[in-house]
Design a protein around this motif. Structure first.
Motif, PDB file in Angstrom:
ATOM      1  N   GLU A  68       0.836  -1.197   0.000  1.00 24.59           N
ATOM      2  CA  GLU A  68       0.000   0.000   0.000  1.00 24.59           C
ATOM      3  C   GLU A  68       0.873   1.250   0.000  1.00 24.59           C
ATOM      4  OE1 GLU A  68      -4.101  -1.253   2.370  1.00 24.59           O
ATOM      5  OE2 GLU A  68      -2.532  -0.129   3.406  1.00 24.59           O
ATOM      6  N   TRP A 121      -3.600   3.112  -1.795  1.00 22.85           N
ATOM      7  CA  TRP A 121      -3.679   2.501  -3.116  1.00 22.85           C
ATOM      8  C   TRP A 121      -2.714   1.319  -3.227  1.00 22.85           C
ATOM      9  CZ3 TRP A 121      -7.197   5.223  -6.176  1.00 22.85           C
ATOM     10  CH2 TRP A 121      -7.485   6.533  -5.765  1.00 22.85           C
ATOM     11  N   LEU A 169      -4.286   0.426 -11.145  1.00 26.39           N
ATOM     12  CA  LEU A 169      -4.248   1.039  -9.822  1.00 26.39           C
ATOM     13  C   LEU A 169      -5.534   0.669  -9.113  1.00 26.39           C
ATOM     14  CD1 LEU A 169      -2.741   3.072  -7.898  1.00 26.39           C
ATOM     15  CD2 LEU A 169      -4.337   4.786  -8.761  1.00 26.39           C
ATOM     16  N   VAL A 229      -7.898   0.995  -5.375  1.00 28.96           N
ATOM     17  CA  VAL A 229      -8.117   1.597  -4.068  1.00 28.96           C
ATOM     18  C   VAL A 229      -7.942   0.509  -3.020  1.00 28.96           C
ATOM     19  CG1 VAL A 229      -9.715   2.897  -2.613  1.00 28.96           C
ATOM     20  CG2 VAL A 229      -9.764   3.185  -5.083  1.00 28.96           C
ATOM     21  N   SER A 230      -7.197   0.812  -1.972  1.00 29.71           N
ATOM     22  CA  SER A 230      -6.927  -0.166  -0.928  1.00 29.71           C
ATOM     23  C   SER A 230      -7.517   0.308   0.389  1.00 29.71           C
ATOM     24  CB  SER A 230      -5.419  -0.378  -0.794  1.00 29.71           C
ATOM     25  OG  SER A 230      -5.138  -1.450   0.088  1.00 29.71           O
ATOM     26  N   GLU A 275     -10.764  -0.414  -9.124  1.00 36.77           N
ATOM     27  CA  GLU A 275      -9.482  -0.364  -9.830  1.00 36.77           C
ATOM     28  C   GLU A 275      -9.664   0.155 -11.249  1.00 36.77           C
ATOM     29  OE1 GLU A 275      -8.151  -4.516  -9.704  1.00 36.77           O
ATOM     30  OE2 GLU A 275      -8.415  -4.601 -11.880  1.00 36.77           O
ATOM     31  N   VAL A 288      -0.972   9.509  -8.633  1.00 36.30           N
ATOM     32  CA  VAL A 288      -2.419   9.596  -8.447  1.00 36.30           C
ATOM     33  C   VAL A 288      -2.758  11.003  -7.978  1.00 36.30           C
ATOM     34  CG1 VAL A 288      -4.445   8.515  -7.418  1.00 36.30           C
ATOM     35  CG2 VAL A 288      -2.317   7.216  -7.613  1.00 36.30           C
TER      36      VAL A 288
END
Length: 308
Positions: A48, A56, A78, A80-81, A124, A155
């Motif tokens: 991350e 991310w 890419l 989103v985390s 993503e 980003v």
């Protein structure tokens, strides 16, 4: 030197750029790429990282994302985390740039997509056909040298600051014209004279006459100004655009002087505007023996307010 081009692949519009600046947010350096591609045949997810207030992950398909027509290409995404990054019904709008380092020329191949909207059902975004494996694997291109490569990502999250303005243009260009009389002009002192307030739209206005001149024009010129009489009624950040003109006449109504019309924004910090050197006092005294007239013509053009 930087160069770029724009191309379209299926429904994916990308801008391609060659630049010498490293990616701002995350780099993924892969050594022994051939072994990496064997160990991660499907995909590899990076650790991350944080950008724009969100977490991310960079996702790489070293053998191509076949589920999205990425055969024989490097595929890169890419995602989103983090846990529950979205508020109910919320979304993250961002611009993403993927980079691949050219180790021979010491520069980066960067590809940027249009603004992307991430939400609970779309976590993503990426490029299934980022670069053909044949081009990537050719060491003369500089992307894979000594079995080592470097990918990167930037980003840029788009967040509304809530700052803006609304311009309201007056359809009928609300205007006002009025005549005023100045009696015994030669006997007037240094004090300012103000007309009675008149209303245009929602605001009141006055004309300020300085018979002996204003400030640096004292004793030299007649000074004339339009004054916003109720600036306290303006909302925070609000301003009013006005076009106006003041004409000096003799007592018979013959125009002695008419400057060009003035267009000005009035606000709580700019409450009057006009002509400090409207007309030389010597000329006024020669042409006005007793009394004179002046008229003012004012038109409100538009009003600017802060967005709520």
């Amino acid at each position: 030197m930087t160069s770029f081009k724009i191309y379209k692949e299926a429904d994916l519009v990308m801008a391609e750029e060659i630049r010498y600046v490293a990616p701002a947010h995350y780099e993924l350096r892969i050594e022994s790429f051939s072994l990496f591609a064997k160990n991660y045949k499907e995909k590899y997810e990076s650790n991350e990282f944080e950008a724009g207030g969100y977490k991310w992950k960079l996702i790489l398909y070293p053998n191509g994302d076949k589920s999205r027509n990425g055969e024989d290409h490097i595929s890169i995404y890419l995602a989103v985390s983090g846990t529950s990054p979205f508020q109910p019904g919320g979304a993250i709008h961002s611009t993403i740039r993927f980079s691949l380092y050219d180790q021979i020329c010491d520069r980066y191949l960067t590809k940027q997509g249009r603004v992307t909207r991430f939400h609970a059902s779309k976590v993503e975004w990426g490029v299934p056909r980022y670069l053909p494996l044949k081009i990537f694997a050719d060491p003369s291109n500089g992307y894979l040298v000594d079995d080592t490569c470097v990918f990167g990502v930037e980003v840029f999250v788009i967040k509304s600051s809530g700052v803006g303005e609304c311009v309201t243009t007056q359809k009928d260009c609300t205007s006002f014209t009025e005549d005023y009389v100045i009696s015994r002009f030669a006997d007037l002192g240094d004090d300012y004279l103000h007309t009675e307030a008149f209303t245009i739209g929602v605001h009141e206005w006055k004309v300020r006459v300085c018979p002996k001149g204003d400030l640096d024009n004292r004793g030299k010129n007649l000074s004339m100004f339009l004054v916003l009489a109720d600036p306290d009624k303006l909302a925070s950040g609000q301003k009013v655009n006005v076009r106006f003109i003041i004409r000096l006449k003799d007592k018979y109504g013959v125009v002695l002087h008419q400057p060009e019309a003035c267009t000005k924004w009035f606000s709580s910090s700019i409450t009057y505007w006009g002509w400090p050197s409207f007309m030389p006092l010597k000329t006024v005294r020669e042409r006005v023996k007793d009394s004179c007239l002046f008229d003012v013509e004012v038109a409100v053009l538009s009003i600017v307010s802060k967005l709520p």
